[in-house]
Design a protein around this motif. Structure first.
Motif, PDB file in Angstrom:
ATOM      1  N   ASP A 144      -9.052  -3.840 -14.266  1.00  0.00           N
ATOM      2  CA  ASP A 144      -9.672  -4.431 -13.072  1.00  0.00           C
ATOM      3  C   ASP A 144      -9.701  -5.949 -13.185  1.00  0.00           C
ATOM      4  O   ASP A 144      -9.464  -6.668 -12.218  1.00  0.00           O
ATOM      5  N   GLU A 145     -10.026  -6.421 -14.393  1.00  0.00           N
ATOM      6  CA  GLU A 145     -10.156  -7.865 -14.603  1.00  0.00           C
ATOM      7  C   GLU A 145      -8.803  -8.557 -14.416  1.00  0.00           C
ATOM      8  O   GLU A 145      -8.726  -9.633 -13.817  1.00  0.00           O
ATOM      9  N   GLN A 146      -7.733  -7.928 -14.904  1.00  0.00           N
ATOM     10  CA  GLN A 146      -6.382  -8.497 -14.735  1.00  0.00           C
ATOM     11  C   GLN A 146      -6.004  -8.545 -13.257  1.00  0.00           C
ATOM     12  O   GLN A 146      -5.430  -9.519 -12.776  1.00  0.00           O
ATOM     13  N   LEU A 147      -6.350  -7.462 -12.546  1.00  0.00           N
ATOM     14  CA  LEU A 147      -6.038  -7.425 -11.114  1.00  0.00           C
ATOM     15  C   LEU A 147      -6.803  -8.512 -10.358  1.00  0.00           C
ATOM     16  O   LEU A 147      -6.272  -9.131  -9.436  1.00  0.00           O
ATOM     17  N   CYS A 148      -8.045  -8.722 -10.774  1.00  0.00           N
ATOM     18  CA  CYS A 148      -8.853  -9.744 -10.106  1.00  0.00           C
ATOM     19  C   CYS A 148      -8.227 -11.131 -10.314  1.00  0.00           C
ATOM     20  O   CYS A 148      -8.161 -11.934  -9.373  1.00  0.00           O
ATOM     21  N   ARG A 149      -7.753 -11.382 -11.526  1.00  0.00           N
ATOM     22  CA  ARG A 149      -7.091 -12.680 -11.787  1.00  0.00           C
ATOM     23  C   ARG A 149      -5.791 -12.790 -10.969  1.00  0.00           C
ATOM     24  O   ARG A 149      -5.445 -13.857 -10.474  1.00  0.00           O
ATOM     25  N   ALA A 150      -5.111 -11.648 -10.827  1.00  0.00           N
ATOM     26  CA  ALA A 150      -3.872 -11.646 -10.031  1.00  0.00           C
ATOM     27  C   ALA A 150      -4.176 -11.929  -8.557  1.00  0.00           C
ATOM     28  O   ALA A 150      -3.412 -12.601  -7.874  1.00  0.00           O
ATOM     29  N   ILE A 151      -5.307 -11.417  -8.088  1.00  0.00           N
ATOM     30  CA  ILE A 151      -5.707 -11.701  -6.692  1.00  0.00           C
ATOM     31  C   ILE A 151      -5.972 -13.196  -6.538  1.00  0.00           C
ATOM     32  O   ILE A 151      -5.569 -13.811  -5.551  1.00  0.00           O
ATOM     33  N   ALA A 152      -6.651 -13.764  -7.545  1.00  0.00           N
ATOM     34  CA  ALA A 152      -6.952 -15.207  -7.492  1.00  0.00           C
ATOM     35  C   ALA A 152      -5.659 -16.021  -7.454  1.00  0.00           C
ATOM     36  O   ALA A 152      -5.592 -17.061  -6.805  1.00  0.00           O
ATOM     37  N   ALA A 153      -4.620 -15.511  -8.152  1.00  0.00           N
ATOM     38  CA  ALA A 153      -3.320 -16.210  -8.166  1.00  0.00           C
ATOM     39  C   ALA A 153      -2.473 -15.821  -6.955  1.00  0.00           C
ATOM     40  O   ALA A 153      -1.309 -16.219  -6.876  1.00  0.00           O
ATOM     41  N   ARG A 154      -3.069 -15.051  -6.021  1.00  0.00           N
ATOM     42  CA  ARG A 154      -2.404 -14.612  -4.793  1.00  0.00           C
ATOM     43  C   ARG A 154      -1.109 -13.840  -5.074  1.00  0.00           C
ATOM     44  O   ARG A 154      -0.104 -13.994  -4.367  1.00  0.00           O
ATOM     45  N   GLU A 155      -1.149 -13.026  -6.152  1.00  0.00           N
ATOM     46  CA  GLU A 155       0.017 -12.190  -6.448  1.00  0.00           C
ATOM     47  C   GLU A 155       0.036 -11.025  -5.465  1.00  0.00           C
ATOM     48  O   GLU A 155      -0.982 -10.348  -5.293  1.00  0.00           O
ATOM     49  N   PRO A 156       1.150 -10.788  -4.824  1.00  0.00           N
ATOM     50  CA  PRO A 156       1.201  -9.716  -3.815  1.00  0.00           C
ATOM     51  C   PRO A 156       0.955  -8.344  -4.445  1.00  0.00           C
ATOM     52  O   PRO A 156       1.409  -8.065  -5.554  1.00  0.00           O
ATOM     53  N   GLY A 157       0.234  -7.521  -3.727  1.00  0.00           N
ATOM     54  CA  GLY A 157       0.005  -6.143  -4.175  1.00  0.00           C
ATOM     55  C   GLY A 157      -1.259  -5.950  -4.992  1.00  0.00           C
ATOM     56  O   GLY A 157      -1.793  -4.846  -5.050  1.00  0.00           O
ATOM     57  N   ALA A 158      -1.738  -7.014  -5.627  1.00  0.00           N
ATOM     58  CA  ALA A 158      -2.902  -6.871  -6.519  1.00  0.00           C
ATOM     59  C   ALA A 158      -4.145  -6.463  -5.731  1.00  0.00           C
ATOM     60  O   ALA A 158      -4.914  -5.591  -6.157  1.00  0.00           O
ATOM     61  N   PHE A 159      -4.322  -7.092  -4.585  1.00  0.00           N
ATOM     62  CA  PHE A 159      -5.516  -6.796  -3.775  1.00  0.00           C
ATOM     63  C   PHE A 159      -5.508  -5.343  -3.311  1.00  0.00           C
ATOM     64  O   PHE A 159      -6.509  -4.635  -3.435  1.00  0.00           O
ATOM     65  N   ASP A 160      -4.341  -4.896  -2.810  1.00  0.00           N
ATOM     66  CA  ASP A 160      -4.248  -3.509  -2.326  1.00  0.00           C
ATOM     67  C   ASP A 160      -4.549  -2.509  -3.443  1.00  0.00           C
ATOM     68  O   ASP A 160      -5.209  -1.495  -3.231  1.00  0.00           O
ATOM     69  N   LEU A 161      -4.065  -2.845  -4.631  1.00  0.00           N
ATOM     70  CA  LEU A 161      -4.278  -1.947  -5.771  1.00  0.00           C
ATOM     71  C   LEU A 161      -5.765  -1.827  -6.122  1.00  0.00           C
ATOM     72  O   LEU A 161      -6.290  -0.738  -6.363  1.00  0.00           O
ATOM     73  N   LEU A 162      -6.444  -2.971  -6.117  1.00  0.00           N
ATOM     74  CA  LEU A 162      -7.870  -2.970  -6.462  1.00  0.00           C
ATOM     75  C   LEU A 162      -8.696  -2.296  -5.355  1.00  0.00           C
ATOM     76  O   LEU A 162      -9.673  -1.598  -5.653  1.00  0.00           O
ATOM     77  N   VAL A 163      -8.271  -2.484  -4.129  1.00  0.00           N
ATOM     78  CA  VAL A 163      -8.971  -1.813  -3.011  1.00  0.00           C
ATOM     79  C   VAL A 163      -8.850  -0.299  -3.169  1.00  0.00           C
ATOM     80  O   VAL A 163      -9.839   0.422  -3.073  1.00  0.00           O
ATOM     81  N   GLU A 164      -7.633   0.159  -3.439  1.00  0.00           N
ATOM     82  CA  GLU A 164      -7.435   1.607  -3.606  1.00  0.00           C
ATOM     83  C   GLU A 164      -8.287   2.150  -4.749  1.00  0.00           C
ATOM     84  O   GLU A 164      -8.798   3.253  -4.688  1.00  0.00           O
ATOM     85  N   ARG A 165      -8.426   1.347  -5.783  1.00  0.00           N
ATOM     86  CA  ARG A 165      -9.187   1.785  -6.956  1.00  0.00           C
ATOM     87  C   ARG A 165     -10.683   1.867  -6.653  1.00  0.00           C
ATOM     88  O   ARG A 165     -11.395   2.686  -7.192  1.00  0.00           O
TER      89      ARG A 165
END
Lengths: 192, 165
Positions: free
Chosen positions: A5-26
């Motif tokens: 989760d923490e890695q995905l959150c950092r990826a969202i901060a870096a605006r990496e595509p797909g990270a937000f959708d993945l965390l939402v699904e989780r």
């Protein structure tokens, strides 16, 4: 390997595509369930849980990683729910609608004032009615107490995590839980 | 210890959420206190009941939920972008106006200076005059108007060139 989760959150901060959708699904089911536990309204729960995800998207860069991601996110979520409830209560007060849940925990109510029955109420009540009654009483708890009960009994969060979510001390969480469960016991006639 | 009940610690005891020292303290108390032992058991039963019977929220369609969330997020992002654009649009005009104001102020006689401070223009003139060695020939400079009246300066180009040798 699956991202934490923490890695995905950092990826969202870096605006990496797909990270937000993945965390939402989780987190979508947990977020909706917690919001519904606090608000007891399907549309409000949907709205507040989505708002929490939007705030997560906006503030992912401020997640310092000092706590678990789930604790940090639950805090955003619970704040959304409690803010929403305060606004709703404000409007209802303005138009003169009286919400029984808005009563303070220390205010006496007729159920609490009534003497405990002589017989064990469980004996005279089938399980379904008992469950309905228990959760109707949970709904009458103050928002903070109800949230503490939900996070503790349903989501299994530790006292220190509930304290972080509600932004109060661990001692305050203990008081919330103790008062909430004592009130439920009293109202259910489980004082023994 | 028997007279002081540990009510607020019993729930964490049930949840196994106490550090070892507190747990040992509550354990020791429970051995000696019937009231707290019975209370702990009732809390444990109620918490199990709450965990097992928590009602499920009304079902929702998760695909629609995510689509709606994406739409809200895009709306919010574009709204904040629009707001920034609206705020940023007058900035170049404001900056230009500010620059003009500063230049005008600086160009005014006396400019923008503290009271009592030397006039930078006079200082510049003095330096320039020193470099041109004009102060040394002040008598000539003071007679410039007179020389002009005699049409000397106006016909400087026409003066005969100095004779060589």
């Amino acid at each position: 390997m699956e991202s934490s989760d923490e890695q995905l959150c950092r990826a969202i901060a870096a605006r990496e595509p797909g990270a937000f959708d993945l965390l939402v699904e989780r987190y979508q089911e947990r977020a909706y369930r917690i919001a519904w536990s606090v608000l007891r309204d399907r549309e409000d729960a949907r709205d507040c849980s989505q708002e929490a995800f939007i705030r997560l998207h906006e503030s992912a860069g401020s997640f310092a990683g000092q706590s678990k991601f789930s604790t940090w996110f639950y805090r955003i979520l619970v704040n959304c729910c409690l803010d929403h409830q305060r606004r709703r209560r404000g409007w209802r007060r303005l138009v003169g609608w009286r919400d029984p849940r808005s009563d303070g925990p220390d205010e006496p109510d007729p159920v609490e004032q009534a003497p405990a029955p002589f017989t064990d109420p469980v004996d005279g009540m089938d399980k379904e009615r008992r469950v309905t009654r228990v959760w109707a009483l949970v709904e009458e708890l103050s928002p903070q107490q109800r949230t503490a009960v939900t996070l503790s009994c349903r989501e299994g969060l530790a006292t220190k995590d509930i304290a972080a979510v509600l932004n109060v001390s661990e001692a305050t969480v203990r008081v919330h839980l103790h008062r909430a469960l004592s009130t439920l016991r009293r109202r259910l006639g489980d004082e023994g | 210890m028997k007279d002081v009940h540990l009510d607020e610690w019993l729930i964490d005891h049930v949840r196994g959420d106490l550090d070892p020292a507190d747990r040992a303290r509550v354990d020791a108390h429970l051995v000696a206190c019937d009231h707290c032992r019975a209370s702990r058991d009732r809390f444990a039963a109620l918490m199990t009941e709450l965990a097992d019977t928590a009602p499920a929220p009304p079902p929702i369609h998760w695909g629609a939920y995510r689509a709606e969330l994406r739409e809200r997020l895009e709306r919010r992002t574009s709204a904040s972008g629009w707001l920034w654009a609206r705020l940023a649009r007058p900035l170049p005009a404001l900056a230009a106006a500010g620059l003009v104001a500063v230049l005008v102020m600086a160009g005014l006689p006396g400019g923008v200076r503290a009271p009592g401070a030397p006039d930078p223009l006079a200082l510049d003139n003095t330096l320039l005059a020193t470099q041109l060695d004009m102060i040394a020939r002040l008598d000539v400079v003071q007679q410039l108007d007179l020389l002009e009246d005699f049409n000397v300066i106006g016909e400087l180009d026409e003066l005969p060139e100095p004779q060589k040798g």
